[in-house]
Design a protein around this motif. Structure first.
Motif, PDB file in Angstrom:
ATOM      1  N   LYS A 211      80.196 -20.111 -77.267  1.00 52.41           N
ATOM      2  CA  LYS A 211      78.736 -20.243 -77.208  1.00 52.41           C
ATOM      3  C   LYS A 211      78.188 -20.872 -78.484  1.00 52.41           C
ATOM      4  N   LEU A 212      78.818 -20.531 -79.614  1.00 53.37           N
ATOM      5  CA  LEU A 212      78.363 -21.025 -80.914  1.00 53.37           C
ATOM      6  C   LEU A 212      79.101 -22.297 -81.335  1.00 53.37           C
ATOM      7  N   GLN A 213      79.930 -22.836 -80.430  1.00 51.41           N
ATOM      8  CA  GLN A 213      80.658 -24.085 -80.671  1.00 51.41           C
ATOM      9  C   GLN A 213      81.521 -24.001 -81.933  1.00 51.41           C
ATOM     10  N   LEU A 214      82.184 -22.845 -82.093  1.00 54.41           N
ATOM     11  CA  LEU A 214      83.119 -22.690 -83.197  1.00 54.41           C
ATOM     12  C   LEU A 214      84.457 -23.292 -82.798  1.00 54.41           C
ATOM     13  N   SER A 215      85.307 -23.492 -83.793  1.00 55.06           N
ATOM     14  CA  SER A 215      86.638 -24.008 -83.492  1.00 55.06           C
ATOM     15  C   SER A 215      87.404 -22.971 -82.679  1.00 55.06           C
ATOM     16  N   GLN A 236      70.890 -22.412 -89.708  1.00 54.85           N
ATOM     17  CA  GLN A 236      70.681 -21.559 -88.533  1.00 54.85           C
ATOM     18  C   GLN A 236      71.992 -21.326 -87.780  1.00 54.85           C
ATOM     19  N   HIS A 237      72.808 -22.365 -87.681  1.00 58.35           N
ATOM     20  CA  HIS A 237      74.089 -22.240 -86.992  1.00 58.35           C
ATOM     21  C   HIS A 237      75.018 -21.290 -87.753  1.00 58.35           C
ATOM     22  N   GLN A 238      75.052 -21.397 -89.083  1.00 57.25           N
ATOM     23  CA  GLN A 238      75.864 -20.503 -89.903  1.00 57.25           C
ATOM     24  C   GLN A 238      75.387 -19.062 -89.751  1.00 57.25           C
ATOM     25  N   PHE A 239      74.078 -18.885 -89.735  1.00 55.27           N
ATOM     26  CA  PHE A 239      73.505 -17.549 -89.586  1.00 55.27           C
ATOM     27  C   PHE A 239      73.922 -16.911 -88.265  1.00 55.27           C
ATOM     28  N   LEU A 240      73.821 -17.661 -87.167  1.00 56.38           N
ATOM     29  CA  LEU A 240      74.176 -17.124 -85.852  1.00 56.38           C
ATOM     30  C   LEU A 240      75.657 -16.773 -85.768  1.00 56.38           C
ATOM     31  N   ALA A 241      76.500 -17.637 -86.339  1.00 56.37           N
ATOM     32  CA  ALA A 241      77.945 -17.384 -86.295  1.00 56.37           C
ATOM     33  C   ALA A 241      78.290 -16.109 -87.049  1.00 56.37           C
ATOM     34  N   THR A 280      69.778 -11.625 -79.778  1.00 54.04           N
ATOM     35  CA  THR A 280      68.483 -12.145 -79.314  1.00 54.04           C
ATOM     36  C   THR A 280      67.333 -11.367 -79.941  1.00 54.04           C
ATOM     37  N   ASN A 281      67.467 -10.055 -79.979  1.00 50.74           N
ATOM     38  CA  ASN A 281      66.423  -9.218 -80.587  1.00 50.74           C
ATOM     39  C   ASN A 281      66.288  -9.480 -82.077  1.00 50.74           C
ATOM     40  N   ARG A 282      67.425  -9.729 -82.738  1.00 48.86           N
ATOM     41  CA  ARG A 282      67.370 -10.008 -84.175  1.00 48.86           C
ATOM     42  C   ARG A 282      66.646 -11.312 -84.453  1.00 48.86           C
ATOM     43  N   ILE A 283      66.921 -12.305 -83.637  1.00 53.64           N
ATOM     44  CA  ILE A 283      66.237 -13.597 -83.804  1.00 53.64           C
ATOM     45  C   ILE A 283      64.744 -13.428 -83.575  1.00 53.64           C
ATOM     46  N   SER A 284      64.379 -12.672 -82.555  1.00 51.52           N
ATOM     47  CA  SER A 284      62.966 -12.447 -82.246  1.00 51.52           C
ATOM     48  C   SER A 284      62.254 -11.709 -83.373  1.00 51.52           C
ATOM     49  N   SER A 285      62.966 -10.820 -84.045  1.00 51.11           N
ATOM     50  CA  SER A 285      62.351 -10.044 -85.129  1.00 51.11           C
ATOM     51  C   SER A 285      61.990 -10.906 -86.336  1.00 51.11           C
ATOM     52  N   LEU A 286      62.579 -12.111 -86.414  1.00 52.06           N
ATOM     53  CA  LEU A 286      62.306 -13.009 -87.537  1.00 52.06           C
ATOM     54  C   LEU A 286      61.083 -13.885 -87.301  1.00 52.06           C
ATOM     55  N   ARG A 287      60.533 -13.820 -86.091  1.00 55.12           N
ATOM     56  CA  ARG A 287      59.445 -14.739 -85.724  1.00 55.12           C
ATOM     57  C   ARG A 287      58.214 -14.553 -86.598  1.00 55.12           C
ATOM     58  N   SER A 295      62.431 -19.954 -84.046  1.00 56.22           N
ATOM     59  CA  SER A 295      62.441 -20.804 -82.861  1.00 56.22           C
ATOM     60  C   SER A 295      63.698 -21.660 -82.801  1.00 56.22           C
ATOM     61  N   ILE A 296      64.114 -22.212 -83.957  1.00 57.44           N
ATOM     62  CA  ILE A 296      65.330 -23.050 -83.987  1.00 57.44           C
ATOM     63  C   ILE A 296      66.551 -22.205 -83.642  1.00 57.44           C
ATOM     64  N   CYS A 297      66.617 -20.986 -84.214  1.00 61.81           N
ATOM     65  CA  CYS A 297      67.743 -20.086 -83.941  1.00 61.81           C
ATOM     66  C   CYS A 297      67.802 -19.721 -82.454  1.00 61.81           C
ATOM     67  N   MET A 298      66.638 -19.472 -81.879  1.00 59.14           N
ATOM     68  CA  MET A 298      66.597 -19.066 -80.470  1.00 59.14           C
ATOM     69  C   MET A 298      67.051 -20.216 -79.576  1.00 59.14           C
ATOM     70  N   GLN A 299      66.646 -21.441 -79.908  1.00 56.86           N
ATOM     71  CA  GLN A 299      67.046 -22.599 -79.117  1.00 56.86           C
ATOM     72  C   GLN A 299      68.571 -22.795 -79.193  1.00 56.86           C
ATOM     73  N   LEU A 300      69.111 -22.638 -80.400  1.00 51.32           N
ATOM     74  CA  LEU A 300      70.576 -22.776 -80.563  1.00 51.32           C
ATOM     75  C   LEU A 300      71.306 -21.677 -79.797  1.00 51.32           C
ATOM     76  N   TRP A 301      70.777 -20.471 -79.848  1.00 49.37           N
ATOM     77  CA  TRP A 301      71.435 -19.341 -79.225  1.00 49.37           C
ATOM     78  C   TRP A 301      71.402 -19.436 -77.690  1.00 49.37           C
ATOM     79  N   LEU A 302      70.315 -19.931 -77.165  1.00 48.13           N
ATOM     80  CA  LEU A 302      70.156 -19.986 -75.702  1.00 48.13           C
ATOM     81  C   LEU A 302      70.665 -21.286 -75.094  1.00 48.13           C
ATOM     82  N   SER A 303      70.966 -22.267 -75.936  1.00 45.19           N
ATOM     83  CA  SER A 303      71.399 -23.564 -75.394  1.00 45.19           C
ATOM     84  C   SER A 303      72.830 -23.505 -74.911  1.00 45.19           C
TER      85      SER A 303
END
Length: 303
Positions: A211-215, A236-241, A280-287, A295-303
């Motif tokens: 989902k996070l496009q890791l190796s 944002q990608h590093q944070f999500l991973a 998802t909840n953690r990303i929302s808490s940063l809004r 918003s960028i994190c949520m788009q990456l996470w849901l894409s």
């Protein structure tokens, strides 16, 4: 002041730090009435009882309870000739001091702390000077990532240090227990087996990695930690991973403990769903703090 049984634990700890604190305190003599000659840090030599030694009062003829004011006549010092090199250095310094009618002035002396060369109190410098200094580790940002979930970060840190009570460690302490992994019952449990040779844990980590496009995810704990520590891409990608990796550690260890202590079992699919919802909840808490980044994190996470 001596410790008393009625003192709180915290106050006792503070009293024990007095010796450490005196190295950064300097009292500028005024009238000398509040300065204890042997114990107060009024000279560049620190507390003189340490500088000269326990026999200092006998060598100098100055009582242990003497104040600086008590050996000042108003125009000169009433001290006997020096009987040691240390006492001679003290007397040379005292020849440059004249007591006045002003109050003794305590000052903060931060010279020698880190790169500081001023008299400004900086708590971070004091903390760094008190703690044991060690080289910076490569996994620092992977564990202590900004805006991560605190309890996830703490547990990840403990696993990086291999300090959690996995069954192999319990056996090494002399406890008699079944060594089989509580998540799959196939091999002996250890940190390196749970993360990620264990099929239960690996089946959760693989879809998150994809989902996070890791190796291609590795079964090795060291390889996975290194990959998370050196991950490239946007902030944002590093944070999500990193929070995904920490969430897997937290929820699988929690599931393992539930099986051990409560006899309750959940499937990998349920845990995966729980982890995705947590992120998802953690990303929302940063809004509220940073709407754009959230918003960028949520788009990456849901894409």
């Amino acid at each position: 002041m001596k410790e008393k049984q009625t003192h709180t634990w915290l106050f006792k700890k503070l009293l024990r730090l007095r010796r450490e604190a005196t190295q950064w305190l300097q009292i500028k003599p005024g009238d000398g009435s509040s300065i204890r000659f042997w114990y107060s840090p009024w000279s560049p030599f620190g507390p003189l009882i340490k500088f000269v030694g326990a026999n200092a009062p006998r060598l100098s003829g100055i009582p242990l309870s003497a104040t600086l004011a008590s050996i000042w006549t108003g125009s000169s010092w009433t001290i006997a000739p020096a009987r040691s090199v240390a006492l001679e250095q003290i007397q040379i310094h005292m020849s440059t001091i004249t007591l006045t009618d002003f109050t003794d002035l305590p000052t903060w002396n931060s010279k020698g702390i880190g790169n500081s060369n001023n008299n400004k109190f900086v708590i971070s410098q004091i903390y760094d000077s008190l703690r044991e200094s060690r080289p910076k580790v490569r996994w620092n940002k992977s564990v202590w990532c900004s805006k991560g979930i605190p309890k996830h970060k703490i547990l990840s840190w403990l696993f990086v240090l291999n300090s959690c009570p996995t069954l192999d460690r319990l056996l090494s302490w002399g406890l008699h227990t079944d060594a089989s992994c509580l998540l799959c019952n196939n091999y002996p449990e250890s940190r390196n087996y749970i993360f990620f040779y264990c099929g239960f844990t690996f089946s959760i980590w693989v879809p998150l990695s994809s989902k996070l496009q890791l190796s291609l995810p590795s079964h090795s704990w060291d390889d996975t930690l290194n990959a998370i520590s050196t991950i490239s891409g946007s902030t944002q990608h590093q944070f999500l991973a990193r929070i995904a990796w920490q969430a897997v550690i937290y929820e699988t260890w929690r599931e393992r403990n539930h099986r051990l202590h409560r006899g309750s079992f959940r499937s990998p699919d349920i845990l995966l769903s729980l982890i995705e919802r947590t992120i998802t909840n953690r990303i929302s808490s940063l809004r509220e703090e940073n709407p754009e980044e959230s918003s960028i994190c949520m788009q990456l996470w849901l894409s």
